[in-house]
Write an enzyme that holds these catalytic residues in place. Structure first.
Site, PDB file in Angstrom:
ATOM      1  N   HIS A 174       0.862  -1.178   0.000  1.00 52.24           N
ATOM      2  CA  HIS A 174       0.000   0.000   0.000  1.00 52.24           C
ATOM      3  C   HIS A 174       0.898   1.227   0.000  1.00 52.24           C
ATOM      4  CE1 HIS A 174      -3.625  -2.314   0.651  1.00 52.24           C
ATOM      5  NE2 HIS A 174      -3.001  -2.976   1.627  1.00 52.24           N
ATOM      6  N   CYS A 192      -0.362   2.391  -4.531  1.00 57.93           N
ATOM      7  CA  CYS A 192      -1.118   3.615  -4.783  1.00 57.93           C
ATOM      8  C   CYS A 192      -0.269   4.810  -4.393  1.00 57.93           C
ATOM      9  CB  CYS A 192      -2.410   3.624  -3.965  1.00 57.93           C
ATOM     10  SG  CYS A 192      -3.588   2.368  -4.491  1.00 57.93           S
TER      11      CYS A 192
END
Length: 177
Positions: free
Chosen positions: A16, A59
């Protein structure tokens, strides 16, 4: 560590992220600049003048890129700059020879298929496998960006989502595999 016998370093993160940081397995955030600081020539002299390649499948924000219809036309190319100066004593800037490949642009999510996985990693692996010994990293990454851009997914609202991979480079010479 002594890396004199090595040609480069490649580090791949699949985690992430947000713009400028990735999340560790301990759920703490680590700045990309902190990670890469350990590889600077001033900290790791045996990596001076060697490519340091970082790929981030993560991301870089919450925004999702929506597809925009375009009319295609022909495009030109910009000639590469040439020329260099030779000095008796070789000095290197600590930030030189770094390459960053990001799955998405700043502020946006990196998309993936629930079964086949990351668009970016798929495109990277496929492009590396298809490359020839004369293809340099920047040319390969242009193909990667195009392959990522070729993907799209339709939402339940009928919108099409897209993704743009990003490359930032401070490489001082071509990298070929």
């Amino acid at each position: 560590m002594d890396h004199k016998a090595r040609d480069c370093v490649v580090v791949i993160f699949q985690t992430h992220g947000r713009d400028g940081a990735v999340q560790g397995s301990d759920k703490d955030w680590l700045e990309v600049s902190t990670i890469t600081s350990y590889f600077k020539a001033s900290v790791c002299p045996s990596l001076a003048n060697k490519p340091k390649l970082f790929f981030f499948q993560s991301c870089r924000g919450e925004e999702i890129q929506k597809a925009v219809p375009v009319q295609c036309d022909g495009g030109g190319s910009i000639p590469a700059a040439t020329g260099s100066r030779v000095r008796d004593v070789k000095m290197v800037a600590p930030e030189a020879d770094f390459f960053y490949g990001f799955a998405s642009v700043a502020g946006t999510q990196a998309l993936r298929h629930p079964e086949t996985g990351s668009w970016f990693i798929q495109a990277l692996v496929q492009s590396l496998q298809e490359s020839t010994k004369s293809d340099d990293l920047e040319s390969i990454m242009t193909v990667v960006r195009r392959k990522v851009d070729d993907h799209q997914v339709e939402t339940v609202k009928g919108e099409f989502l897209k993704q743009t991979a990003e490359v930032r480079t401070r490489l001082l010479k071509e990298v070929v595999f």
